[in-house]
Scaffold this motif. Sequence first.
Motif, PDB file in Angstrom:
ATOM      1  N   ALA A  93       0.813  -1.231   0.000  1.00 17.62           N
ATOM      2  CA  ALA A  93       0.000   0.000   0.000  1.00 17.62           C
ATOM      3  C   ALA A  93       0.840   1.272   0.000  1.00 17.62           C
ATOM      4  CB  ALA A  93      -0.937  -0.006   1.211  1.00 17.62           C
ATOM      5  N   THR A  94       2.178   1.132  -0.045  1.00 16.36           N
ATOM      6  CA  THR A  94       3.035   2.311   0.079  1.00 16.36           C
ATOM      7  C   THR A  94       3.347   2.980  -1.253  1.00 16.36           C
ATOM      8  OG1 THR A  94       4.872   0.770   0.081  1.00 16.36           O
ATOM      9  CG2 THR A  94       4.181   1.628   2.221  1.00 16.36           C
ATOM     10  N   GLY A 142       2.229   3.127  -5.860  1.00 18.03           N
ATOM     11  CA  GLY A 142       1.503   2.643  -7.029  1.00 18.03           C
ATOM     12  C   GLY A 142       0.030   2.340  -6.797  1.00 18.03           C
ATOM     13  N   ARG A 157       8.732  -0.596   3.388  1.00 18.27           N
ATOM     14  CA  ARG A 157       9.439   0.514   4.050  1.00 18.27           C
ATOM     15  C   ARG A 157       8.944   0.699   5.484  1.00 18.27           C
ATOM     16  NH1 ARG A 157       7.724   4.955  -0.387  1.00 18.27           N
ATOM     17  NH2 ARG A 157       7.663   3.167  -1.724  1.00 18.27           N
ATOM     18  N   SER A 197       9.276 -10.915   1.328  1.00 19.53           N
ATOM     19  CA  SER A 197      10.196 -11.970   0.889  1.00 19.53           C
ATOM     20  C   SER A 197      10.634 -12.825   2.079  1.00 19.53           C
ATOM     21  CB  SER A 197      11.416 -11.379   0.173  1.00 19.53           C
ATOM     22  OG  SER A 197      12.250 -10.704   1.082  1.00 19.53           O
ATOM     23  N   ASN A 200      -1.781  -7.268  -3.008  1.00 19.81           N
ATOM     24  CA  ASN A 200      -1.372  -6.447  -4.157  1.00 19.81           C
ATOM     25  C   ASN A 200       0.141  -6.296  -4.279  1.00 19.81           C
ATOM     26  OD1 ASN A 200      -1.516  -3.874  -5.984  1.00 19.81           O
ATOM     27  ND2 ASN A 200      -0.528  -3.173  -4.084  1.00 19.81           N
ATOM     28  N   PRO A 233      -4.279  -6.780 -13.955  1.00 19.60           N
ATOM     29  CA  PRO A 233      -4.201  -5.454 -14.598  1.00 19.60           C
ATOM     30  C   PRO A 233      -3.277  -5.486 -15.818  1.00 19.60           C
ATOM     31  CG  PRO A 233      -3.614  -5.349 -12.248  1.00 19.60           C
ATOM     32  CD  PRO A 233      -3.600  -6.790 -12.660  1.00 19.60           C
ATOM     33  N   PRO A 283      -0.771  -2.700 -18.084  1.00 19.17           N
ATOM     34  CA  PRO A 283       0.274  -1.784 -17.602  1.00 19.17           C
ATOM     35  C   PRO A 283      -0.285  -0.570 -16.849  1.00 19.17           C
ATOM     36  CG  PRO A 283       0.639  -2.351 -19.893  1.00 19.17           C
ATOM     37  CD  PRO A 283      -0.699  -2.904 -19.536  1.00 19.17           C
ATOM     38  N   MET A 308       6.984   0.738 -10.754  1.00 19.37           N
ATOM     39  CA  MET A 308       7.396  -0.665 -10.830  1.00 19.37           C
ATOM     40  C   MET A 308       8.317  -0.960 -12.018  1.00 19.37           C
ATOM     41  SD  MET A 308       5.062  -4.045 -10.864  1.00 19.37           S
ATOM     42  CE  MET A 308       5.733  -5.485 -10.084  1.00 19.37           C
ATOM     43  N   LYS A 363      11.844   0.050 -11.258  1.00 22.85           N
ATOM     44  CA  LYS A 363      12.439  -0.871 -10.284  1.00 22.85           C
ATOM     45  C   LYS A 363      12.793  -2.204 -10.940  1.00 22.85           C
ATOM     46  CE  LYS A 363       9.181   0.703  -6.902  1.00 22.85           C
ATOM     47  NZ  LYS A 363       8.137   0.312  -5.954  1.00 22.85           N
TER      48      LYS A 363
HETATM   49  N1  LIG Z   1       2.752  -1.472 -12.831  1.00 15.84           N
HETATM   50  C1  LIG Z   1       2.254  -2.290 -13.749  1.00 15.84           C
HETATM   51  O1  LIG Z   1       2.357  -2.048 -14.970  1.00 15.84           O
HETATM   52  C2  LIG Z   1       1.519  -3.536 -13.331  1.00 15.84           C
HETATM   53  C3  LIG Z   1       0.848  -4.274 -14.330  1.00 15.84           C
HETATM   54  C4  LIG Z   1       0.171  -5.422 -13.980  1.00 15.84           C
HETATM   55  C5  LIG Z   1       0.159  -5.831 -12.662  1.00 15.84           C
HETATM   56  N2  LIG Z   1       0.828  -5.107 -11.704  1.00 15.84           N
HETATM   57  C6  LIG Z   1       0.778  -5.611 -10.333  1.00 15.84           C
HETATM   58  O2  LIG Z   1       0.118  -4.640  -9.535  1.00 15.84           O
HETATM   59  C7  LIG Z   1       0.625  -4.728  -8.190  1.00 15.84           C
HETATM   60  C8  LIG Z   1       1.059  -3.351  -7.728  1.00 15.84           C
HETATM   61  O3  LIG Z   1       2.120  -2.932  -8.583  1.00 15.84           O
HETATM   62  P1  LIG Z   1       2.562  -1.403  -8.693  1.00 15.84           P
HETATM   63  O4  LIG Z   1       2.758  -1.126 -10.117  1.00 15.84           O
HETATM   64  O5  LIG Z   1       1.680  -0.559  -7.870  1.00 15.84           O
HETATM   65  O6  LIG Z   1       4.025  -1.513  -8.036  1.00 15.84           O
HETATM   66  P2  LIG Z   1       4.876  -0.450  -7.165  1.00 15.84           P
HETATM   67  O7  LIG Z   1       4.458   0.934  -7.458  1.00 15.84           O
HETATM   68  O8  LIG Z   1       6.287  -0.849  -7.403  1.00 15.84           O
HETATM   69  O9  LIG Z   1       4.457  -0.813  -5.667  1.00 15.84           O
HETATM   70  C9  LIG Z   1       4.759  -2.097  -5.188  1.00 15.84           C
HETATM   71  C10 LIG Z   1       4.260  -2.241  -3.766  1.00 15.84           C
HETATM   72  O10 LIG Z   1       4.632  -3.557  -3.325  1.00 15.84           O
HETATM   73  C11 LIG Z   1       5.456  -3.437  -2.166  1.00 15.84           C
HETATM   74  N3  LIG Z   1       6.524  -4.430  -2.128  1.00 15.84           N
HETATM   75  C12 LIG Z   1       7.412  -4.724  -3.100  1.00 15.84           C
HETATM   76  N4  LIG Z   1       8.287  -5.633  -2.651  1.00 15.84           N
HETATM   77  C13 LIG Z   1       7.933  -5.907  -1.367  1.00 15.84           C
HETATM   78  C14 LIG Z   1       8.458  -6.746  -0.361  1.00 15.84           C
HETATM   79  N5  LIG Z   1       9.552  -7.507  -0.553  1.00 15.84           N
HETATM   80  N6  LIG Z   1       7.846  -6.773   0.848  1.00 15.84           N
HETATM   81  C15 LIG Z   1       6.766  -5.996   1.079  1.00 15.84           C
HETATM   82  N7  LIG Z   1       6.222  -5.170   0.179  1.00 15.84           N
HETATM   83  C16 LIG Z   1       6.808  -5.132  -1.039  1.00 15.84           C
HETATM   84  C17 LIG Z   1       6.065  -2.046  -2.237  1.00 15.84           C
HETATM   85  O11 LIG Z   1       6.437  -1.664  -0.919  1.00 15.84           O
HETATM   86  P3  LIG Z   1       7.629  -0.575  -0.664  1.00 15.84           P
HETATM   87  O12 LIG Z   1       7.270   0.609  -1.515  1.00 15.84           O
HETATM   88  O13 LIG Z   1       7.502  -0.293   0.799  1.00 15.84           O
HETATM   89  O14 LIG Z   1       8.892  -1.231  -1.096  1.00 15.84           O
HETATM   90  C18 LIG Z   1       4.917  -1.234  -2.822  1.00 15.84           C
HETATM   91  O15 LIG Z   1       4.009  -0.885  -1.812  1.00 15.84           O
HETATM   92  C19 LIG Z   1       1.757  -5.750  -8.228  1.00 15.84           C
HETATM   93  O16 LIG Z   1       1.292  -7.002  -7.805  1.00 15.84           O
HETATM   94  C20 LIG Z   1       2.122  -5.801  -9.691  1.00 15.84           C
HETATM   95  O17 LIG Z   1       2.711  -7.037 -10.039  1.00 15.84           O
HETATM   96  C21 LIG Z   1       1.494  -3.963 -12.018  1.00 15.84           C
END
Ligand SMILES: NC(=O)c1ccc[n+]([C@@H]2O[C@H](COP(=O)([O-])OP(=O)(O)OC[C@H]3O[C@@H](n4cnc5c(N)ncnc54)[C@H](OP(=O)(O)O)[C@@H]3O)[C@@H](O)[C@H]2O)c1
Length: 238
Positions: A15-16, A18, A39, A58, A85, A177, A179, A184, A187
Motif C-alpha cells: 500500500a506504500t 503505485g 518501508r 520476501s 497487491n 491489470p 500496464p 514498478m 524498479k
Molecule cells: N505497474 C504495472 O504495470 C503492473 C501491471 C500489472 C500488474 N501489476 C501488479 O500490480 C501490483 C502493484 O504494482 P505497482 O505497479 O503498484 O508496483 P509499485 O508501485 O512498485 O508498488 C509495489 C508495492 O509492493 C510493495 N513491495 C514490493 N516488494 C515488497 C516486499 N519484498 N515486501 C513488502 N512489500 C513489497 C512495495 O512496498 P515498498 O514501496 O515499501 O517497497 C509497494 O508498496 C503488483 O502485484 C504488480 O505485479 C502492475
Amino acid sequence: MSDARGKPVALITGATAGLGLALARRWALRYRLVLTGRRTSFPDKVPEDAVYVSADLSAGADAVASILRALDAASIDRLDLAVLNAGTGRYGDPFDEDAESIRETLSVNLATPVLLARHLFPFLERAHGRLVLIGSVAQGGSANLASYAASKGGLEAFARALREEWRGRIGVSMIHPGPIATGMHDKAGFDPKRMRRIFASPERMAAMVEETIAAERARAVLGLGRTLRHKLIHGARF
Ligand SMILES: NC(=O)c1ccc[n+]([C@@H]2O[C@H](COP(=O)([O-])OP(=O)(O)OC[C@H]3O[C@@H](n4cnc5c(N)ncnc54)[C@H](OP(=O)(O)O)[C@@H]3O)[C@@H](O)[C@H]2O)c1
C-alpha cells in the motif's frame, strides 16, 4: 460492518506505492485500513484509524506473523476485504536472472500471498469477506519477465483452487491489470519509453479494481485497450 468503530475493514498489501497507495487513498474514509509495505513508515498521511505494518514479504512466515501481530494489537478479528497487491519483478533475459532475484519474485508475488491467504481465512470468514489477488496480464507468458510471469501464473492457479475450497464462505477475485504508470517498471529495470504515456494511471486502475470487487467478479483483466498494447510490447497472452 466489521469493526467496533462501525466501518468495514480492508487490508491492502503493497500500500506504500503505485496501485496499493491509490486504493488506500480511495478507501481511506470508507474502510478502516490495514496497510502493509516494506518501508519502515507509510509515505502518506495515514487515516487516524488505519494501521500500518512494515513487513518484507520476501521473509515469508516472519512477514505473515508481523501482519497477524498487528491485527491482534489493533483488536481486528474480521476483514471484509483483503487485497494482496504487493508485487515485484525483474525485467531481462531469464538466463541472466540470479537465484536471489528469482526467489524474491516468487516469494513476494506467490509464496507469501499463499501463506497469508491461509492465515487470513478466519478473519475473512467471520465477515463473509472477499480476497482479491492482484496478478498481471504478464501471467499468460511475457518475454523477459519469466519469473514474474511464473509467479502471476501461479497466483491464477491458486485463485482457482481457493474458489473451490472457499466456495459459499469467502469470495475470491483474481484481477489481472494491464500496464499501470507506477514506479514498478523502473524498479524492474524496464524502460517502456513513450509507451508509458498510454499506461493506466494508478487512480484509474484503482477505480477499475473497485468496480470489479463491487460486481463480485471472480476474474477480471483490466485496462483492455492498454493490455493489447502490453501484448505488443511483451508478446504476452492472457
Ligand atoms: N505497474 C504495472 O504495470 C503492473 C501491471 C500489472 C500488474 N501489476 C501488479 O500490480 C501490483 C502493484 O504494482 P505497482 O505497479 O503498484 O508496483 P509499485 O508501485 O512498485 O508498488 C509495489 C508495492 O509492493 C510493495 N513491495 C514490493 N516488494 C515488497 C516486499 N519484498 N515486501 C513488502 N512489500 C513489497 C512495495 O512496498 P515498498 O514501496 O515499501 O517497497 C509497494 O508498496 C503488483 O502485484 C504488480 O505485479 C502492475
